[in-house]
Design a protein around this motif. Structure first.
Motif, PDB file in Angstrom:
ATOM      1  N   ASN A 199       0.810  -1.106  -0.053  1.00 50.43           N
ATOM      2  CA  ASN A 199      -0.092   0.023   0.038  1.00 50.43           C
ATOM      3  C   ASN A 199       0.910   1.314  -0.069  1.00 50.43           C
ATOM      4  O   ASN A 199       0.436   2.320  -0.288  1.00 50.43           O
ATOM      5  CB  ASN A 199      -0.904  -0.093   1.186  1.00 50.43           C
ATOM      6  CG  ASN A 199      -0.309  -0.147   2.434  1.00 50.43           C
ATOM      7  OD1 ASN A 199       0.843  -0.546   2.652  1.00 50.43           O
ATOM      8  ND2 ASN A 199      -0.982   0.021   3.646  1.00 50.43           N
ATOM      9  N   PHE A 200       2.088   1.044   0.399  1.00 43.98           N
ATOM     10  CA  PHE A 200       3.022   2.320   0.518  1.00 43.98           C
ATOM     11  C   PHE A 200       3.502   2.796  -0.993  1.00 43.98           C
ATOM     12  O   PHE A 200       4.116   3.801  -1.293  1.00 43.98           O
ATOM     13  CB  PHE A 200       4.232   1.891   1.517  1.00 43.98           C
ATOM     14  CG  PHE A 200       4.826   0.629   0.795  1.00 43.98           C
ATOM     15  CD1 PHE A 200       5.897   0.605  -0.065  1.00 43.98           C
ATOM     16  CD2 PHE A 200       4.505  -0.408   1.785  1.00 43.98           C
ATOM     17  CE1 PHE A 200       6.403  -0.566  -0.343  1.00 43.98           C
ATOM     18  CE2 PHE A 200       5.130  -1.778   1.364  1.00 43.98           C
ATOM     19  CZ  PHE A 200       6.144  -1.681   0.151  1.00 43.98           C
ATOM     20  N   ASN A 201       3.333   1.860  -2.121  1.00 44.40           N
ATOM     21  CA  ASN A 201       3.660   2.235  -3.589  1.00 44.40           C
ATOM     22  C   ASN A 201       2.468   2.020  -4.312  1.00 44.40           C
ATOM     23  O   ASN A 201       2.704   1.861  -5.481  1.00 44.40           O
ATOM     24  CB  ASN A 201       5.035   1.510  -3.696  1.00 44.40           C
ATOM     25  CG  ASN A 201       4.786   0.085  -3.769  1.00 44.40           C
ATOM     26  OD1 ASN A 201       3.894  -0.553  -3.539  1.00 44.40           O
ATOM     27  ND2 ASN A 201       6.113  -0.527  -3.880  1.00 44.40           N
ATOM     28  N   LYS A 202       1.542   1.994  -3.865  1.00 47.10           N
ATOM     29  CA  LYS A 202       0.130   1.485  -4.513  1.00 47.10           C
ATOM     30  C   LYS A 202       0.331   0.323  -5.336  1.00 47.10           C
ATOM     31  O   LYS A 202      -0.323   0.259  -6.388  1.00 47.10           O
ATOM     32  CB  LYS A 202      -0.182   2.768  -5.376  1.00 47.10           C
ATOM     33  CG  LYS A 202      -0.384   4.241  -4.749  1.00 47.10           C
ATOM     34  CD  LYS A 202      -0.757   5.073  -5.542  1.00 47.10           C
ATOM     35  CE  LYS A 202      -0.994   6.484  -4.880  1.00 47.10           C
ATOM     36  NZ  LYS A 202      -1.309   7.743  -5.573  1.00 47.10           N
ATOM     37  N   TRP A 203       1.150  -0.527  -4.793  1.00 48.96           N
ATOM     38  CA  TRP A 203       1.260  -1.972  -5.395  1.00 48.96           C
ATOM     39  C   TRP A 203       1.791  -2.026  -6.680  1.00 48.96           C
ATOM     40  O   TRP A 203       1.814  -2.817  -7.487  1.00 48.96           O
ATOM     41  CB  TRP A 203      -0.252  -2.755  -5.543  1.00 48.96           C
ATOM     42  CG  TRP A 203      -0.848  -2.915  -4.067  1.00 48.96           C
ATOM     43  CD1 TRP A 203      -1.871  -2.053  -3.593  1.00 48.96           C
ATOM     44  CD2 TRP A 203      -0.473  -3.745  -3.007  1.00 48.96           C
ATOM     45  NE1 TRP A 203      -1.966  -2.595  -2.122  1.00 48.96           N
ATOM     46  CE2 TRP A 203      -1.331  -3.573  -1.912  1.00 48.96           C
ATOM     47  CE3 TRP A 203       0.415  -4.830  -3.150  1.00 48.96           C
ATOM     48  CZ2 TRP A 203      -1.021  -4.305  -0.925  1.00 48.96           C
ATOM     49  CZ3 TRP A 203       0.208  -5.710  -1.845  1.00 48.96           C
ATOM     50  CH2 TRP A 203      -0.290  -5.657  -0.724  1.00 48.96           C
ATOM     51  N   GLN A 204       2.617  -1.023  -6.981  1.00 47.46           N
ATOM     52  CA  GLN A 204       3.275  -0.822  -8.181  1.00 47.46           C
ATOM     53  C   GLN A 204       5.039  -0.937  -7.593  1.00 47.46           C
ATOM     54  O   GLN A 204       5.488  -0.076  -7.079  1.00 47.46           O
ATOM     55  CB  GLN A 204       3.264   0.558  -8.678  1.00 47.46           C
ATOM     56  CG  GLN A 204       1.650   0.766  -9.127  1.00 47.46           C
ATOM     57  CD  GLN A 204       1.174  -0.474 -10.076  1.00 47.46           C
ATOM     58  OE1 GLN A 204       1.777  -0.721 -11.083  1.00 47.46           O
ATOM     59  NE2 GLN A 204       0.137  -1.041  -9.837  1.00 47.46           N
ATOM     60  N   GLY A 205       5.597  -1.856  -8.177  1.00 46.25           N
ATOM     61  CA  GLY A 205       7.003  -2.065  -7.379  1.00 46.25           C
ATOM     62  C   GLY A 205       8.236  -1.787  -8.434  1.00 46.25           C
ATOM     63  O   GLY A 205       9.460  -1.929  -7.959  1.00 46.25           O
TER      64      GLY A 205
ATOM     65  N   GLU B  61       2.075  -2.091   7.762  1.00 49.66           N
ATOM     66  CA  GLU B  61       2.036  -1.700   6.389  1.00 49.66           C
ATOM     67  C   GLU B  61       1.953  -3.067   5.592  1.00 49.66           C
ATOM     68  O   GLU B  61       2.418  -3.967   5.951  1.00 49.66           O
ATOM     69  CB  GLU B  61       3.143  -1.081   5.644  1.00 49.66           C
ATOM     70  CG  GLU B  61       3.101   0.681   6.280  1.00 49.66           C
ATOM     71  CD  GLU B  61       3.270   1.639   5.243  1.00 49.66           C
ATOM     72  OE1 GLU B  61       2.430   1.634   4.370  1.00 49.66           O
ATOM     73  OE2 GLU B  61       4.240   2.516   5.621  1.00 49.66           O
ATOM     74  N   LEU B  62       0.881  -2.930   4.415  1.00 55.90           N
ATOM     75  CA  LEU B  62       0.901  -4.066   3.909  1.00 55.90           C
ATOM     76  C   LEU B  62       1.828  -4.529   2.549  1.00 55.90           C
ATOM     77  O   LEU B  62       2.254  -3.533   2.191  1.00 55.90           O
ATOM     78  CB  LEU B  62      -0.502  -4.236   2.984  1.00 55.90           C
ATOM     79  CG  LEU B  62      -1.869  -4.098   4.005  1.00 55.90           C
ATOM     80  CD1 LEU B  62      -2.745  -3.906   3.012  1.00 55.90           C
ATOM     81  CD2 LEU B  62      -1.946  -5.072   5.206  1.00 55.90           C
ATOM     82  N   TYR B  63       2.246  -5.643   2.436  1.00 57.99           N
ATOM     83  CA  TYR B  63       3.223  -5.926   1.287  1.00 57.99           C
ATOM     84  C   TYR B  63       3.116  -7.392   0.863  1.00 57.99           C
ATOM     85  O   TYR B  63       2.686  -8.265   1.451  1.00 57.99           O
ATOM     86  CB  TYR B  63       4.596  -5.616   1.875  1.00 57.99           C
ATOM     87  CG  TYR B  63       5.225  -6.826   2.708  1.00 57.99           C
ATOM     88  CD1 TYR B  63       6.247  -7.571   2.287  1.00 57.99           C
ATOM     89  CD2 TYR B  63       5.073  -6.557   4.065  1.00 57.99           C
ATOM     90  CE1 TYR B  63       6.717  -8.529   3.103  1.00 57.99           C
ATOM     91  CE2 TYR B  63       5.532  -7.479   5.003  1.00 57.99           C
ATOM     92  CZ  TYR B  63       6.493  -8.577   4.395  1.00 57.99           C
ATOM     93  OH  TYR B  63       6.982  -9.499   5.409  1.00 57.99           O
ATOM     94  N   LYS B  64       3.750  -7.445  -0.341  1.00 65.52           N
ATOM     95  CA  LYS B  64       3.750  -8.801  -1.001  1.00 65.52           C
ATOM     96  C   LYS B  64       5.074  -8.754  -1.773  1.00 65.52           C
ATOM     97  O   LYS B  64       5.608  -7.603  -2.119  1.00 65.52           O
ATOM     98  CB  LYS B  64       2.588  -9.133  -1.811  1.00 65.52           C
ATOM     99  CG  LYS B  64       1.438  -9.690  -0.981  1.00 65.52           C
ATOM    100  CD  LYS B  64       0.223 -10.557  -2.147  1.00 65.52           C
ATOM    101  CE  LYS B  64      -0.540 -10.915  -1.214  1.00 65.52           C
ATOM    102  NZ  LYS B  64      -1.716 -11.441  -2.389  1.00 65.52           N
ATOM    103  N   TYR B  65       5.620  -9.712  -2.185  1.00 67.79           N
ATOM    104  CA  TYR B  65       6.602  -9.896  -3.443  1.00 67.79           C
ATOM    105  C   TYR B  65       5.925  -9.854  -4.538  1.00 67.79           C
ATOM    106  O   TYR B  65       5.334 -10.947  -4.751  1.00 67.79           O
ATOM    107  CB  TYR B  65       7.664 -10.947  -2.982  1.00 67.79           C
ATOM    108  CG  TYR B  65       8.351 -10.763  -1.730  1.00 67.79           C
ATOM    109  CD1 TYR B  65       9.206  -9.658  -1.421  1.00 67.79           C
ATOM    110  CD2 TYR B  65       7.888 -11.550  -0.551  1.00 67.79           C
ATOM    111  CE1 TYR B  65      10.040  -9.691  -0.262  1.00 67.79           C
ATOM    112  CE2 TYR B  65       8.635 -11.285   0.778  1.00 67.79           C
ATOM    113  CZ  TYR B  65       9.361 -10.314   0.675  1.00 67.79           C
ATOM    114  OH  TYR B  65      10.415 -10.144   1.996  1.00 67.79           O
TER     115      TYR B  65
END
Length: 649
Positions: free
Chosen positions: A76-82, A107-111
């Motif tokens: 969510n910290f990069n609007k799911w744009q990696g 904060e939410l995250y995925k790889y």
């Protein structure tokens, strides 16, 4: 062997055992140990760790994905744009790392994993410490540091006395259905008071929790895991679960977790085909596919998987102060053909059915655990006749220190389901377990698996009318407490839950408004406390001199009589079990001493719902009986267990 890392700054945790380290980019030594299957603290390196780096506070992400073409951190910290958060691959190690400044807890995250075939996967963190609540699947940043543990006294006490010579009476619990509030789960902190106080008051010594590791599907009961290092967010955050364990310890209860190192679920955000290849499950589909449970089996020949699993076991013992692990489905790991038909399995290199890599893993697991946590409980749920499950590895054993006695459980439940008139023809099911009870360190389980899928609840398995059902169940529990071995009972069994267990609803606590249910509840509570008080019932659980038959042969009347002894052999208890609804007057039993005996416990006492057929003081006579020099006559209540002790020692 315990490895220390002198180039890191140790942080000693108050009240804890073990050392945590400031996480940083994995060193060459970390990577070497990880790839050798000998890094047992990967939770200090992999995953998402809050650090100070590059002059800023932030989070270091580290991930093993050797076959990925590219890996990015999204959230969510990069609007799911990696695109701005591409991870860097560390040499040829297959390990990726990235520091991102300014991130906050939760904060939410995925790889975002780009595979060699051009596919893009969004994966939860295999070493993540926290996750979203289902049905959402992202990992959450969470620092495990900072919880103020207050259980130092408990941990010292456990180290002072071996568990083998202590009472162990386990209350098995599914947190989501033990009790609910307005149809919703209780939180870890609510359970830390309601459940802990209840279990302590009921006389249990340990709570065993069905898996609390994060899992997407409630109906799996936790046995199909996605987040091996994450306490389930259903009930709160990781510090909340630490509080639960801390409260258990401060109040005198041990905590055991069910742990599933054999297989994992197929959900796409989990470990399956993690980097576009079968990374955790291995390339052999016959071995990888678990058709019985619709899951994937771990590849025990992969060293990095060994590092992952052993680290995970230590993680719960170290950072959460868990007292032991009950290892699920050991038989499935031991045998390549377990639950598989012809053509569904491949023999090992010697042509046998033994899973050599899984056996090596379990031996290594137990060696490492007991090296670092000598007082831990490592309990195998193993249902076959595999020898020396609880034997030391240097003598060819698997290295566990306890095993569920599934043979005892199956025999006694089949026996108890029979109409008492037929039990005399199945007397061996009552006595056979005593012949092998010292071949392993056993726990006697009446677990969740016996009250689901049409098997009926324990009270509903019992034959007879309403009164006889309760009398039979009291007899079963009394026999279980007297039998050598530690004890386990699944929640609801203590008050006679009539319906099978359902994970989506609370136990039927309203049954305590009914007389026989309330009296059974009272019986179990007082039986548990009686068990704790009587050293003869547990001090020599694993030594043959702690047990002696008086009469195992009375199949015609379905009565057995035996003795349990403490280390001080003058401290003994005589137990008589009557498995028929027939009252017998003037029944003679052999006793070892010519003294008066007192009835110290009787499942037929009226306060427990019995018929009130009890014995006062019984005086022995100089009449040899049952190979004993003395004997006495007593009243045998119907469907009951009676405990006798010398009136004056």
């Amino acid at each position: 062997m315990i490895f220390y890392y002198p180039h890191r700054n140790p942080i000693h945790k108050k009240g804890g055992i073990g050392i945590s380290y400031l996480p940083q980019i994995p060193s060459e030594y970390d990577l070497y140990l990880f790839h050798q299957g000998n890094h047992f603290n990967i939770y200090q390196v992999f995953g998402a760790h809050r650090v100070e780096a590059e002059g800023a506070s932030g989070v270091r992400f580290t991930l093993w994905a050797p076959n990925a073409r590219d890996v990015r951190v999204v959230g969510n910290f990069n609007k799911w744009q990696g695109q701005a958060h591409c991870m860097k691959k560390i040499g040829q190690s297959g390990v990726w790392s990235l520091f991102i400044p300014g991130l906050k807890d939760e904060e939410l995250y995925k790889y975002e994993i780009h595979t060699p075939r051009g596919e893009v996967y969004l994966k939860a963190d295999p070493c993540g410490f926290f996750a979203e609540s289902r049905p959402s699947t992202a990992s959450k940043i969470f620092s495990l540091a900072g919880y103020p543990w207050q259980d130092g006294s408990w941990r010292q006490e456990q180290s002072a006395c071996p568990v083998y010579e202590r009472p162990v009476n386990i209350y098995e619990v599914h947190l989501g259905s033990w009790r609910r509030k307005n149809g919703c789960f209780l939180s870890y902190r609510e359970l830390a008071h309601q459940l802990v106080d209840y279990a302590l008051g009921m006389g249990y010594t340990h709570i065993e929790l069905l898996p609390v590791m994060e899992h997407p599907y409630d109906g799996s009961w936790g046995y199909q895991t996605t987040g091996y290092f994450a306490a389930s967010s259903r009930y709160g955050n990781p510090h909340d679960f630490m509080y639960f364990v801390d409260q258990c310890h401060q109040k005198g209860l041990g905590v055991i977790l069910d742990w599933v190192p054999g297989h994992f679920c197929r959900d796409s955000h989990g470990l399956i085909n993690f980097d576009g290849t079968p990374l955790y499950e291995g390339p052999d589909s016959l071995r990888a596919d678990n058709q019985q449970w619709g899951t994937r089996n771990f590849n025990f020949s992969q060293p990095e998987v060994i590092s992952f699993l052993i680290s995970n076991a230590l993680f719960w013992l170290d950072l959460y102060h868990i007292d032991g692990l009950r290892v699920d489905a050991v038989a499935f790991m031991l045998y390549l053909n377990f639950g598989r038909g012809p053509g569904q399995w491949v023999p090992n290199v010697y042509g046998g059915r033994e899973n050599l890599e899984a056996i090596a893993f379990m031996k290594k697991l137990n060696e490492v655990v007991f090296d670092r946590f000598p007082q831990a409980l490592m309990i195998a749920e193993e249902s076959t006749a595999w020898p020396r499950v609880t034997g030391p590895t240097y003598l060819g054993g698997l290295g566990y220190n306890y095993k569920w006695n599934m043979g005892w459980m199956n025999d006694i439940l089949k026996y108890m389901e029979m109409d008492p008139v037929h039990r005399k023809w199945a007397h061996q099911q009552l006595t056979f377990s005593f012949m092998y009870t010292y071949s392993e360190n056993f726990i006697l389980p009446l677990s969740h698996d016996e009250v689901v899928h049409g098997k009926k609840s324990l009270i509903n398995k019992m034959p007879g009318d309403y009164w006889q059902k309760f009398a039979n169940l009291r007899t079963l529990y009394g026999y279980m407490m007297a039998h050598p071995g530690k004890k386990l009972l699944f929640m609801g069994g203590e008050f006679g839950q009539f319906l099978e267990w359902q994970e989506y609803q609370s136990l039927d606590w309203h049954l305590l408004d009914y007389d026989l249910h309330q009296k059974l509840h009272c019986y179990v509570r007082e039986l548990n406390h009686f068990y704790q008080r009587e050293k003869s019932l547990w001090q020599l659980d694993h030594h043959g001199e702690g047990f002696q038959w008086i009469d195992p042969h009375n199949n015609n009347q379905s009565i057995i009589t035996f003795m349990r002894k403490a280390r001080d052999l003058r401290d003994f208890t005589i137990i008589l079990c009557n498995f028929t609804p027939v009252l017998r007057e003037g029944y003679r039993i052999g006793v070892p001493q010519g003294v008066a005996y007192r009835e110290v416990f009787n499942s037929d006492w009226e306060i427990y719902g019995g018929s009130g057929q009890n014995n006062g003081i019984l005086r022995a006579e100089k009449i040899s009986w049952h190979n004993q020099p003395f004997s006495l006559e007593m009243k045998i209540p119907p469907l009951a267990v009676v405990f006798l002790k010398p009136a004056v020692r």
